[in-house]
Design an enzyme around this catalytic site. Sequence first.
Site, PDB file in Angstrom:
ATOM      1  N   HIS A  78      87.922   2.024  -1.910  1.00  0.00           N
ATOM      2  CA  HIS A  78      88.780   2.736  -2.383  1.00  0.00           C
ATOM      3  C   HIS A  78      89.308   2.981  -0.841  1.00  0.00           C
ATOM      4  CE1 HIS A  78      91.463   6.044  -3.324  1.00  0.00           C
ATOM      5  NE2 HIS A  78      90.889   7.010  -3.636  1.00  0.00           N
ATOM      6  N   HIS A 126      94.995  -4.437  -6.873  1.00  0.00           N
ATOM      7  CA  HIS A 126      94.990  -2.981  -6.926  1.00  0.00           C
ATOM      8  C   HIS A 126      95.147  -2.673  -8.363  1.00  0.00           C
ATOM      9  CE1 HIS A 126      96.668   1.134  -6.577  1.00  0.00           C
ATOM     10  NE2 HIS A 126      96.494   0.951  -5.549  1.00  0.00           N
ATOM     11  N   ASP A 182      95.937  -1.204   2.390  1.00  0.00           N
ATOM     12  CA  ASP A 182      95.002  -1.125   3.447  1.00  0.00           C
ATOM     13  C   ASP A 182      95.081  -2.750   4.335  1.00  0.00           C
ATOM     14  OD1 ASP A 182      93.919   1.067   3.124  1.00  0.00           O
ATOM     15  OD2 ASP A 182      92.866   0.458   1.137  1.00  0.00           O
TER      16      ASP A 182
HETATM   17  N1  CMC Z   1      89.671 -10.518  -3.985  1.00  0.00           N
HETATM   18  C1  CMC Z   1      89.250 -11.553  -4.867  1.00  0.00           C
HETATM   19  N2  CMC Z   1      89.412 -11.283  -6.255  1.00  0.00           N
HETATM   20  C2  CMC Z   1      89.719 -10.084  -6.611  1.00  0.00           C
HETATM   21  C3  CMC Z   1      89.871  -9.264  -5.913  1.00  0.00           C
HETATM   22  C4  CMC Z   1      90.225  -9.359  -4.130  1.00  0.00           C
HETATM   23  N3  CMC Z   1      90.426  -8.450  -3.619  1.00  0.00           N
HETATM   24  N4  CMC Z   1      90.438  -8.117  -6.551  1.00  0.00           N
HETATM   25  C5  CMC Z   1      90.491  -8.378  -7.757  1.00  0.00           C
HETATM   26  N5  CMC Z   1      89.914  -9.519  -7.704  1.00  0.00           N
HETATM   27  C6  CMC Z   1      89.512 -10.504  -9.179  1.00  0.00           C
HETATM   28  C7  CMC Z   1      88.540  -9.954  -9.667  1.00  0.00           C
HETATM   29  O1  CMC Z   1      87.263 -10.581  -9.210  1.00  0.00           O
HETATM   30  C8  CMC Z   1      88.621 -10.160 -11.116  1.00  0.00           C
HETATM   31  O2  CMC Z   1      88.636 -11.599 -11.488  1.00  0.00           O
HETATM   32  P1  CMC Z   1      88.036 -12.137 -12.919  1.00  0.00           P
HETATM   33  O3  CMC Z   1      89.239 -11.513 -13.693  1.00  0.00           O
HETATM   34  O4  CMC Z   1      88.080 -13.595 -12.624  1.00  0.00           O
HETATM   35  O5  CMC Z   1      86.767 -11.227 -13.010  1.00  0.00           O
HETATM   36  C9  CMC Z   1      90.276  -9.917 -11.318  1.00  0.00           C
HETATM   37  O6  CMC Z   1      90.926 -10.091 -10.029  1.00  0.00           O
HETATM   38  C10 CMC Z   1      90.441  -8.422 -11.694  1.00  0.00           C
HETATM   39  O7  CMC Z   1      89.634  -7.684 -10.766  1.00  0.00           O
HETATM   40  P2  CMC Z   1      89.118  -6.207 -11.100  1.00  0.00           P
HETATM   41  O8  CMC Z   1      87.934  -6.196 -10.187  1.00  0.00           O
HETATM   42  O9  CMC Z   1      88.833  -6.208 -12.686  1.00  0.00           O
HETATM   43  O10 CMC Z   1      90.272  -5.190 -10.947  1.00  0.00           O
HETATM   44  P3  CMC Z   1      90.161  -3.496 -10.563  1.00  0.00           P
HETATM   45  O11 CMC Z   1      91.538  -2.951 -11.207  1.00  0.00           O
HETATM   46  O12 CMC Z   1      88.921  -3.098 -11.354  1.00  0.00           O
HETATM   47  O13 CMC Z   1      90.136  -3.171  -9.118  1.00  0.00           O
HETATM   48  C11 CMC Z   1      90.257  -3.054  -6.780  1.00  0.00           C
HETATM   49  C12 CMC Z   1      90.982  -2.684  -8.102  1.00  0.00           C
HETATM   50  C13 CMC Z   1      91.428  -2.565  -5.785  1.00  0.00           C
HETATM   51  C14 CMC Z   1      89.148  -2.357  -6.849  1.00  0.00           C
HETATM   52  C15 CMC Z   1      90.112  -4.861  -6.440  1.00  0.00           C
HETATM   53  O14 CMC Z   1      91.215  -5.191  -6.524  1.00  0.00           O
HETATM   54  C16 CMC Z   1      89.413  -4.867  -5.202  1.00  0.00           C
HETATM   55  O15 CMC Z   1      88.149  -4.818  -5.310  1.00  0.00           O
HETATM   56  N6  CMC Z   1      90.341  -5.044  -4.061  1.00  0.00           N
HETATM   57  C17 CMC Z   1      89.360  -5.149  -2.842  1.00  0.00           C
HETATM   58  C18 CMC Z   1      89.423  -3.856  -2.051  1.00  0.00           C
HETATM   59  C19 CMC Z   1      90.664  -3.033  -1.701  1.00  0.00           C
HETATM   60  O16 CMC Z   1      91.246  -3.830  -1.159  1.00  0.00           O
HETATM   61  N7  CMC Z   1      90.738  -1.793  -2.212  1.00  0.00           N
HETATM   62  C20 CMC Z   1      91.838  -1.151  -1.624  1.00  0.00           C
HETATM   63  C21 CMC Z   1      92.709  -0.467  -2.854  1.00  0.00           C
HETATM   64  S1  CMC Z   1      94.261  -0.006  -2.330  1.00  0.00           S
HETATM   65  C22 CMC Z   1      93.740   1.580  -1.653  1.00  0.00           C
HETATM   66  C23 CMC Z   1      93.596   2.751  -2.553  1.00  0.00           C
HETATM   67  O17 CMC Z   1      94.785   2.872  -3.046  1.00  0.00           O
HETATM   68  O18 CMC Z   1      92.651   2.988  -2.825  1.00  0.00           O
END
Ligand code: CMC
Length: 433
Positions: free
Chosen positions: A271, A310, A366
């Site tokens: 987050h 995101h 971020d």
């Molecule tokens: N790098 C590589 N792969 C990714 C990333 C990433 N940053 N984010 C998502 N993926 C992949 C993930 O591995 C999955 O692939 P597969 O379908 O093959 O398993 C797919 O994309 C969907 O990802 P998810 O983890 O199911 O998506 P989510 O909605 O649960 O997670 C997130 C969203 C923000 C936690 C995630 O994108 C992430 O960990 N990003 C990096 C951390 C980050 O930058 N966070 C800041 C968010 S913005 C600030 C805020 O508003 O809080």
Amino acid sequence: MAANDAATLTIRDNRTGSEYDVPITDGTIKAADLGKIRTAEDEPGLAVYDPGFVNTASCRSSVTYIDGEQGILEYRGYPIEQLAEKSSFLEVAYLLIKGQLPTKAEYDAWVHEITYHTFVHENVKGFMHGFRYDAHPMGMLMASVGALSTFYPDARNINDADNRHMQIVRMIAKMPTLGAWSFRHAQGKPFVYPDNDLGYTANFLSMLFKMSEQKFEADERLVRALDVLFILHADHEQNCSTNAVRSVGSSQVDPYSAVAAGVAALYGPLHGGANEAVLRMLKRIGKKENIPDFMQGVKDGNERLMGFGHRVYKNYDPRAKIIKKACDDVFEVTGVNPLLEIAQELEKIALEDEYFVKRKLYPNVDFYSGLIYEAFQFPPEMFTVLFAIGRTPGWLAQWLELVQDKEQKIARPKQIYTGDRTLDFVPASERWG
Ligand code: CMC
């Protein structure tokens, strides 16, 4: 068929052959209506299983609108781009809390109130000094915001509108003081008291960086850039920390305790902690030549490209666009951050690479904010503190909405129990022989 006739969902339960008509309102069905679907009177009703609330609306809200597919963000109906360009953080805070833009008199009164509540009780200073020399400033902020509830016990009177207003003013006003003191503590520097001649953001910079000079006056361009960053972070509907504030607030605890829960949620690397993680990642990559190996690691699932992806935005995060532009303004004053080149190259590759395109992974707020914060000479541990200061009006606007919403109840999700049942307990003396 008229639109209204279609506003039901017919569910056929193949276990029993029964059919149910469930009303659809605002594109949702009530989970409680599903609870009426059961195989027998004494069986539990149907529930939805939704870890991480990926498809569950937990409230009605008129604070913030997001269209993740289109990359749209609006506070109380106003596009983020216009607010970032033409408004100030305190005006945006007023808008979020009160629901509409202030008149001149309302704005002046609001700024006056916030300015004159920036000081904290001297005992707060005492216990902040008690943290270990290397305490993470976000941990200090979380603890000190929670501790404010003990200084304002009247805050638990959450049903009184004037009282709620008082705590909201106090919290928006004191957050920069607590944040700045967390920073000074790590540096072993004396705490700087608020300077109420300065504006909200200029005063924050003074409390962070002032040394022996009579008055600390930051470059106006830096003050404006930080103010814009606060605006961009001010709210983001039902994200993890806002959900924490609402969930804890639903127990009718005082708002300091509820916001402390929000700070705790924001602390996590998925987050608010992501900007800190972005910077560490950029430093670890070190130079452009190392990018292909790093990207391969991401695609192999060994790494995550922090600052990308995101839950809601499946398009370029509108905040990231504004921050990218703010980078230019800040670097004009501070000189270009050498990590910018690596960030830009990562972005370029990711926006063209099939892995990211297929998953709709775009830069989020971020990705570039850490670079700006570093240009201000903030250590990475401070980044999330800055996010928390910006997010405070949003948390409070959502808390205010929660406590006035008659439909809300104490947050209490269901579970699917997967453990053992009705085991016979054997006392330790018998089990251990
Ligand atoms: N790098 C590589 N792969 C990714 C990333 C990433 N940053 N984010 C998502 N993926 C992949 C993930 O591995 C999955 O692939 P597969 O379908 O093959 O398993 C797919 O994309 C969907 O990802 P998810 O983890 O199911 O998506 P989510 O909605 O649960 O997670 C997130 C969203 C923000 C936690 C995630 O994108 C992430 O960990 N990003 C990096 C951390 C980050 O930058 N966070 C800041 C968010 S913005 C600030 C805020 O508003 O809080």
